[in-house]
Design an enzyme around this catalytic site. Structure first.
Site, short mmCIF file in Angstrom:
data_model
loop_
_atom_site.label_atom_id
_atom_site.label_comp_id
_atom_site.label_asym_id
_atom_site.label_seq_id
_atom_site.Cartn_x
_atom_site.Cartn_y
_atom_site.Cartn_z
N ASP A 38 0.89 -1.35 0.00
CA ASP A 38 0.08 -0.03 -0.12
C ASP A 38 0.97 1.46 0.03
OD1 ASP A 38 -2.51 1.15 -0.22
OD2 ASP A 38 -2.51 1.59 1.78
N LYS A 192 -19.52 36.55 13.57
CA LYS A 192 -19.61 35.22 13.52
C LYS A 192 -19.02 34.55 14.60
CE LYS A 192 -17.04 32.12 11.24
NZ LYS A 192 -16.68 31.59 10.01
#
Length: 313
Positions: A38, A192
């Protein structure tokens, strides 16, 4: 342009091809292999010796795969005796991890910058980093572009006489103000507060937006929670029309559909710093290309010319 070699990872080859088209240079092939373990293996399939090498790779999903691929390309270029290797990174995902805002938390923006430099990066060409301090994470020169001119050019085709640019928060207000100046319109900003990655609250909008056409502009849209929260406040105030613009259209977890399906949103505009699959595009989406800007910056870097002069024009 002599002695230049441009390669692309698998993250966004379409953008790399467009850049090469503007530079009238070939995009050289890269062989990426995955072994039985892998692990990834990378081979640059063109001569790099004593050449000015550019590696085009935004850090988009899968971010970790694309990062390792870029690190291996950097190592391959260094091992092939490249004279200089410049990373062309239209989107730097780890730029959001730029501060220690909780105990025992990693600062991924600095760590990944160190990894790229250790792997062989001599220079960075980036587009709209999340915050200014990210520059300081790199121990090599960083040329930082923005897409405000390209976005402004798109909106100049509309009637701007009753328009206000709105930033979702005060952190992006400086860029929103610069964008508003390009269009010759006023600017407003949301107040915010962020509670989690996908949970925000905007208590009010600072500026005159009632009865006006608004352009909501942000550096990136991921899950879209901030934009959707801001749209609720704008509706309460009573704006006339809404358009949404950003540089990096990540649109994770169906954000593009959620924003596009809002009946009062007329258009969503982003650039092609990250790939957006055709199957996920919305009828209201317009994509502006930043390939000409990246190509011109690469040409100037190669020729030893000023990149900052691009913004003085």
């Amino acid at each position: 342009m002599r002695d230049i070699a441009i390669f692309s990872g698998t993250a966004h080859p379409q953008l790399a091809e467009e850049i090469c088209s503007h530079l009238e240079q070939p995009l050289h092939p890269v062989l990426v292999e995955r072994f039985a373990t892998d692990c990834l293996g990378v081979q640059l399939q063109a001569n790099c010796r004593e050449r000015d090498v550019f590696l085009v790779q935004p850090l988009v999903r899968p971010v970790q795969e694309n990062l390792v691929e870029l690190l291996l390309m950097l190592d391959a270029a260094r091992g092939a005796s490249a004279a200089r290797t410049t990373v062309v990174m239209p989107y730097y995902a780890y730029a959001r991890s730029d501060k220690k805002d909780a105990p025992r938390i990693s600062i991924g923006g600095r760590l990944v910058a160190d990894l790229m430099v250790s792997a062989g990066a001599d220079r960075m060409l980036a587009m709209t980093l999340h915050s200014p301090q990210v520059h300081g994470f790199f121990s090599v020169p960083v040329d930082h572009l923005h897409a405000l001119r390209e976005l402004a050019a798109h909106f100049r085709g509309y009637d701007m006489s009753n328009t206000t640019v709105v930033s979702p928060d005060l952190g992006n207000a400086k860029e929103a103000a610069a964008f508003a100046r390009m269009l010759g319109v006023p600017v407003a900003a949301g107040a915010k507060q962020r509670f989690a990655d996908d949970r925000v609250s905007i208590s009010s909008v600072i500026g005159d937006v009632a009865g006006r056409d608004v352009i909501v502009v942000d550096d990136e849209i991921a899950k879209g929670s901030t934009v959707l929260e801001l749209l609720d406040r704008l509706r309460e105030i009573g704006v006339r029309t809404i358009r949404v613009a950003c540089t990096h259209g990540l649109f994770a977890s169906g954000a593009l559909k959620r924003i596009g399906d809002q009946p009062d949103v007329l258009e969503i505009v982003c650039t092609n710093t990250v790939p957006i699959p055709e199957s996920e595009r919305h009828p209201k989406l317009s994509v502006v290309s930043i390939a000409p800007a990246l190509a011109e910056a690469m040409r100037r870097i190669h020729n030893g010319e000023s990149v900052s002069a691009l913004f003085d024009a």
